[in-house]
Design a protein around this motif. Structure first.
Motif, PDB file in Angstrom:
ATOM      1  N   VAL A   7       1.430   0.666  -9.769  1.00  0.00           N
ATOM      2  CA  VAL A   7       1.374   1.811  -8.870  1.00  0.00           C
ATOM      3  C   VAL A   7      -0.068   2.260  -8.667  1.00  0.00           C
ATOM      4  N   LEU A   8      -0.877   2.143  -9.721  1.00  0.00           N
ATOM      5  CA  LEU A   8      -2.243   2.655  -9.661  1.00  0.00           C
ATOM      6  C   LEU A   8      -3.173   1.756 -10.459  1.00  0.00           C
ATOM      7  N   LEU A  75      -2.923   3.375   0.139  1.00  0.00           N
ATOM      8  CA  LEU A  75      -2.261   2.224   0.742  1.00  0.00           C
ATOM      9  C   LEU A  75      -2.585   2.087   2.227  1.00  0.00           C
ATOM     10  N   ALA A 105       6.458   5.583  -0.685  1.00  0.00           N
ATOM     11  CA  ALA A 105       5.322   5.053   0.074  1.00  0.00           C
ATOM     12  C   ALA A 105       5.482   5.324   1.569  1.00  0.00           C
ATOM     13  N   GLN A 135      -0.410   8.431  -0.714  1.00  0.00           N
ATOM     14  CA  GLN A 135      -0.283   6.979  -0.894  1.00  0.00           C
ATOM     15  C   GLN A 135      -1.400   6.433  -1.790  1.00  0.00           C
ATOM     16  N   ASN A 137      -3.412   4.619  -4.446  1.00  0.00           N
ATOM     17  CA  ASN A 137      -3.113   3.415  -5.241  1.00  0.00           C
ATOM     18  C   ASN A 137      -4.315   2.895  -6.027  1.00  0.00           C
ATOM     19  N   ARG A 138      -5.518   3.477  -5.787  1.00  0.00           N
ATOM     20  CA  ARG A 138      -6.688   2.972  -6.503  1.00  0.00           C
ATOM     21  C   ARG A 138      -7.727   4.066  -6.679  1.00  0.00           C
TER      22      ARG A 138
END
Length: 142
Positions: A7-8, A75, A105, A135, A137-138
């Motif tokens: 997820v991350l 995302l 999402a 969203q 994710n990073r």
């Protein structure tokens, strides 16, 4: 190590990693962080909503973040830099649920950076609204 879908991902100037110099998390791992709830309005929804998640600073401490800027990416390819001190100055939540419903999402999920805008007048400024990354994710710590 994650047992489920990632997820991350957190990378960059961090001390604690679990895969190739990064820290990766599935939802169960993130839900193991101390839970918090925040009730606040947003710039993109109507009324007050309840957000459930964890504090960004708890995640940063878990990975041993050692930097001054966090780049948050989503995302949908949205990217923004945030001074890391904001996450210690305010109770910024990484939410995985809104109003007791998991964030998907297809609608701002699975993670959404949420600022306590109703608790701090200065956070009602549009400059902070841009930091509400949905969203998510990073993260990259620099």
């Amino acid at each position: 190590m994650p047992d489920d879908a990632l997820v991350l991902e957190v990378q960059g100037a961090i001390a604690n990693t679990n895969v190739d110099g990064a820290a990766v998390f599935d939802m169960a791992m993130l839900k193991a962080l101390p839970p918090v709830a925040l009730e606040t309005t947003t710039a993109v929804t109507d009324g007050v909503h309840r957000f459930d998640g964890f504090l960004m600073r708890d995640l940063l401490e878990l990975v041993g973040a050692n930097g001054s800027v966090v780049t948050a990416a989503a995302l949908n390819d949205y990217v923004i830099d945030v001074d890391i001190e904001e996450f210690y100055r305010f109770d910024v939540v990484v939410a995985y649920a809104m109003d007791d419903e998991p964030l998907l999402a297809s609608d701002k999920g699975p993670l959404w950076i949420v600022y306590p805008r109703d608790q701090h007048g200065e956070l009602q400024d549009i400059r902070y609204d841009y930091r509400w990354v949905w969203q998510l994710n990073r993260l990259e710590v620099r």
